[in-house]
Enzyme design. Structure first.
Site, PDB file in Angstrom:
ATOM      1  N   LYS A  72     -66.154 -37.969  83.206  1.00  0.00           N
ATOM      2  CA  LYS A  72     -66.638 -37.993  84.599  1.00  0.00           C
ATOM      3  C   LYS A  72     -67.777 -36.985  84.806  1.00  0.00           C
ATOM      4  CE  LYS A  72     -64.533 -41.303  86.546  1.00  0.00           C
ATOM      5  NZ  LYS A  72     -65.322 -42.379  87.161  1.00  0.00           N
ATOM      6  N   TYR A 102     -60.723 -37.213  80.231  1.00  0.00           N
ATOM      7  CA  TYR A 102     -61.156 -37.985  81.404  1.00  0.00           C
ATOM      8  C   TYR A 102     -62.182 -37.188  82.210  1.00  0.00           C
ATOM      9  CZ  TYR A 102     -60.799 -40.167  86.024  1.00  0.00           C
ATOM     10  OH  TYR A 102     -61.077 -40.765  87.222  1.00  0.00           O
ATOM     11  N   SER A 158     -64.278 -37.547  90.256  1.00  0.00           N
ATOM     12  CA  SER A 158     -62.883 -37.219  90.532  1.00  0.00           C
ATOM     13  C   SER A 158     -62.783 -35.718  90.699  1.00  0.00           C
ATOM     14  CB  SER A 158     -62.027 -37.666  89.354  1.00  0.00           C
ATOM     15  OG  SER A 158     -60.836 -36.921  89.318  1.00  0.00           O
ATOM     16  N   SER A 159     -61.801 -35.272  91.470  1.00  0.00           N
ATOM     17  CA  SER A 159     -61.666 -33.824  91.676  1.00  0.00           C
ATOM     18  C   SER A 159     -61.221 -33.104  90.405  1.00  0.00           C
ATOM     19  CB  SER A 159     -60.683 -33.544  92.810  1.00  0.00           C
ATOM     20  OG  SER A 159     -59.433 -34.097  92.510  1.00  0.00           O
ATOM     21  N   CYS A 160     -60.757 -33.860  89.387  1.00  0.00           N
ATOM     22  CA  CYS A 160     -60.326 -33.172  88.159  1.00  0.00           C
ATOM     23  C   CYS A 160     -61.502 -32.709  87.318  1.00  0.00           C
ATOM     24  CB  CYS A 160     -59.395 -34.045  87.346  1.00  0.00           C
ATOM     25  SG  CYS A 160     -60.237 -35.412  86.579  1.00  0.00           S
ATOM     26  N   HIS A 162     -49.896 -41.988  89.448  1.00  0.00           N
ATOM     27  CA  HIS A 162     -49.981 -40.655  90.029  1.00  0.00           C
ATOM     28  C   HIS A 162     -48.726 -40.392  90.857  1.00  0.00           C
ATOM     29  CE1 HIS A 162     -54.315 -40.975  89.010  1.00  0.00           C
ATOM     30  NE2 HIS A 162     -54.131 -39.699  88.757  1.00  0.00           N
TER      31      HIS A 162
HETATM   32  P1  GDP Z   1     -52.583 -34.614  88.632  1.00  0.00           P
HETATM   33  O1  GDP Z   1     -52.923 -34.461  90.083  1.00  0.00           O
HETATM   34  O2  GDP Z   1     -53.764 -34.920  87.776  1.00  0.00           O
HETATM   35  O3  GDP Z   1     -51.781 -33.439  88.104  1.00  0.00           O
HETATM   36  O4  GDP Z   1     -51.680 -35.926  88.436  1.00  0.00           O
HETATM   37  P2  GDP Z   1     -50.299 -36.491  89.014  1.00  0.00           P
HETATM   38  O5  GDP Z   1     -50.519 -37.167  90.320  1.00  0.00           O
HETATM   39  O6  GDP Z   1     -49.746 -37.328  87.908  1.00  0.00           O
HETATM   40  O7  GDP Z   1     -49.322 -35.248  89.213  1.00  0.00           O
HETATM   41  C1  GDP Z   1     -49.413 -34.363  90.299  1.00  0.00           C
HETATM   42  C2  GDP Z   1     -48.210 -33.422  90.325  1.00  0.00           C
HETATM   43  O8  GDP Z   1     -47.047 -34.165  90.740  1.00  0.00           O
HETATM   44  C3  GDP Z   1     -47.849 -32.797  88.962  1.00  0.00           C
HETATM   45  O9  GDP Z   1     -47.419 -31.471  89.191  1.00  0.00           O
HETATM   46  C4  GDP Z   1     -46.669 -33.658  88.517  1.00  0.00           C
HETATM   47  O10 GDP Z   1     -45.815 -32.996  87.597  1.00  0.00           O
HETATM   48  C5  GDP Z   1     -45.972 -33.897  89.850  1.00  0.00           C
HETATM   49  N1  GDP Z   1     -45.026 -35.025  89.872  1.00  0.00           N
HETATM   50  C6  GDP Z   1     -43.756 -34.975  90.371  1.00  0.00           C
HETATM   51  N2  GDP Z   1     -43.115 -36.139  90.192  1.00  0.00           N
HETATM   52  C7  GDP Z   1     -44.001 -36.980  89.587  1.00  0.00           C
HETATM   53  C8  GDP Z   1     -43.899 -38.325  89.137  1.00  0.00           C
HETATM   54  O11 GDP Z   1     -42.872 -38.994  89.254  1.00  0.00           O
HETATM   55  N3  GDP Z   1     -45.023 -38.863  88.578  1.00  0.00           N
HETATM   56  C9  GDP Z   1     -46.183 -38.140  88.427  1.00  0.00           C
HETATM   57  N4  GDP Z   1     -47.258 -38.739  87.883  1.00  0.00           N
HETATM   58  N5  GDP Z   1     -46.285 -36.854  88.821  1.00  0.00           N
HETATM   59  C10 GDP Z   1     -45.211 -36.268  89.394  1.00  0.00           C
END
Ligand code: GDP
Length: 313
Positions: free
Chosen positions: A142, A138, A109-111, A181
Site C-alpha cells: 500500500k 500488505y 489503508s491506515s496500516c 476483521h
Molecule cells: P487489525 O486492525 O489489523 O489488527 O486487524 P483485526 O481487525 O483482525 O483485529 C483487530 C483487533 O481485534 C486485534 O487486537 C484482534 O486480536 C482483535 N480481535 C478480537 N476478536 C477477534 C476476532 O474474532 N477476529 C479478528 N480478526 N480479530 C479479533
C-alpha cells in the site's frame, strides 16, 4: 455537470466491501459507471488491464481493488498480500496514465502508518517508523501504491490522489472467521452463540487494543467528495475521529445482537497494534465528516449478515 457529457467512472474492485459501497454511492451521481467482474478482467494481467482501459476510456478511476484480510489472513498468506496488491496497483496506474485518465483515487489503508505512530495519526507519520509486523507485507504494498501515485504525478503530471481509510465495516463485509476483521468476526461469533445458547464468546487478544471503525457508506461518500474537491499528492486520512477498545466493541456487538452471555479473552491470539486512530483534521478542513453512528452502523450490518452471510464461511 449540466451541458457536459457525464464522466465515465471506473470502480476497480466493485464487488468488494469498498467497491460495492462506491457503486451504491455513485449511482446517485451524474456519471456513467464502468465495472468489470473478475472473471472478465484479471487486474493482475497488465495486457488485459491496458486493453480494458483502451476500450472503456474512463475519465475517473476509484482503485478499490485490493487483497485484504484480518490479522490471521495477513500472517498466513503474506506473499499473496504483497504480490497481488503491488501488481494490481502497478497495472491500473500505468494503464490510467497511458490512456489519459483525468483523475484517480487510490485507496490505501491506515496500516501503512508506523506501529508506534502518534495518536491520532497525522498523515505526516507515513514512513516515520517501523511498521506493525503482523501486516507489514500488505502495508508495504500500500505504501508503494502511495509512492507510485506521487511519482506519476511528479513525472507525468497525472492527478492520482491517495486516501487512507481507517478500519471499515458494513454491508458486504467478509464474515469468514479465519480471514475477517474483528467487527464482522464478532458479529458472527456473538450471533452464533446467541442461536446455539452458548454461555460464552471468545474474543481474540486482551481486549485492550483500540480501533476506529468507519461505516463503508461513509467512506464512499468521503471518496466521492474528495474526488470532487481534492487534487494532487497530499494524502488524506478518512476516519470518523473516534476509537473504541475491542472489549467495548464486543459488548456493543453483544448488545445489538441481543446476546447475554459472557465474553472470554483469548490471550494466545495476537493483539496487533495497540491503538489505531486517524487524525482527520485535513479531511474536516476539506469539508467532510462521518455521519453514521457506530451502534446504528453495526445494527445495519447485522441485518445484512442475517439476510446474506449467515451459514457461509
Ligand atoms: P487489525 O486492525 O489489523 O489488527 O486487524 P483485526 O481487525 O483482525 O483485529 C483487530 C483487533 O481485534 C486485534 O487486537 C484482534 O486480536 C482483535 N480481535 C478480537 N476478536 C477477534 C476476532 O474474532 N477476529 C479478528 N480478526 N480479530 C479479533
Amino acid at each position: 455537470m449540466s451541458g457536459q457529457a457525464r464522466p465515465r467512472v471506473y470502480v476497480a474492485g466493485h464487488r468488494g466491501l469498498v467497491g460495492s459501497a462506491l457503486v451504491r454511492r455513485l449511482e446517485r451521481e451524474p456519471v456513467r459507471l464502468v465495472t468489470r467482474p473478475r472473471a472478465e478482467l484479471d487486474l493482475e494481467d497488465p495486457v488485459a488491464v491496458r486493453r480494458f482501459f483502451e476500450d472503456e476510456r474512463p475519465d475517473q478511476v476509484y482503485l478499490a481493488a485490493a487483497k485484504v484480510g484480518g490479522i490471521w489472513a495477513n500472517a498466513t498468506y503474506p506473499a499473496d498480500f504483497i504480490r497481488n496488491n503491488l501488481l494490481v496497483t502497478l497495472n491500473v496506474l500505468e494503464a490510467a496514465r497511458e490512456t489519459g485518465v483525468a483523475k484517480l483515487l487510490y485507496l490505501g489503508s491506515s496500516c501503512i502508518y508506523p506501529k508506534m505512530a502518534p495518536q491520532p495519526i497525522p498523515e505526516e507519520a507515513l514512513l516515520a517508523g517501523p511498521l506493525e509486523p503482523t501486516n507489514e507485507p500488505y502495508a508495504i504494498a500500500k505504501i508503494a501504491g502511495i509512492s507510485l501515485c506521487r511519482s506519476y504525478n511528479r513525472q507525468y503530471g497525472t492527478n492520482f490522489v491517495s486516501v487512507m481509510p481507517t478500519n471499515l465495516y458494513g454491508p458486504g463485509d467478509n464474515f469468514d472467521l479465519a480471514t475477517s476483521h474483528v467487527l464482522p468476526a464478532l458479529l458472527r461469533k456473538v450471533h452464533e452463540a446467541k442461536v446455539t445458547g452458548a454461555p460464552t464468546v471468545t474474543v481474540w487478544g486482551s481486549g485492550t487494543p483500540r480501533r476506529e471503525f468507519l461505516h463503508v457508506d461513509d467512506l464512499a461518500d468521503a471518496c466521492v467528495h474528495l474526488m470532487r474537491v481534492h487534487d494532487g499528492s497530499e494524502l488524506v486520512n478518512i476516519g470518523c475521529g473516534d476509537d473504541i477498545a475491542i472489549a467495548d466493541l464486543a459488548r456493543l456487538v453483544a448488545d445489538v445482537v441481543g446476546y447475554h452471555g459472557a465474553l472470554v479473552f483469548d490471550a494466545s491470539k495476537p493483539d496487533g497494534t495497540p491503538r489505531k486512530l486517524l487524525d482527520v483534521r485535513r479531511l474536516a478542513a476539506l469539508g467532510w465528516s462521518a455521519r453514521i453512528p457506530l451502534r446504528e452502523g453495526i445494527a445495519g450490518t447485522y441485518q445484512w449478515f442475517l439476510r446474506h452471510a449467515q451459514g457461509t464461511g
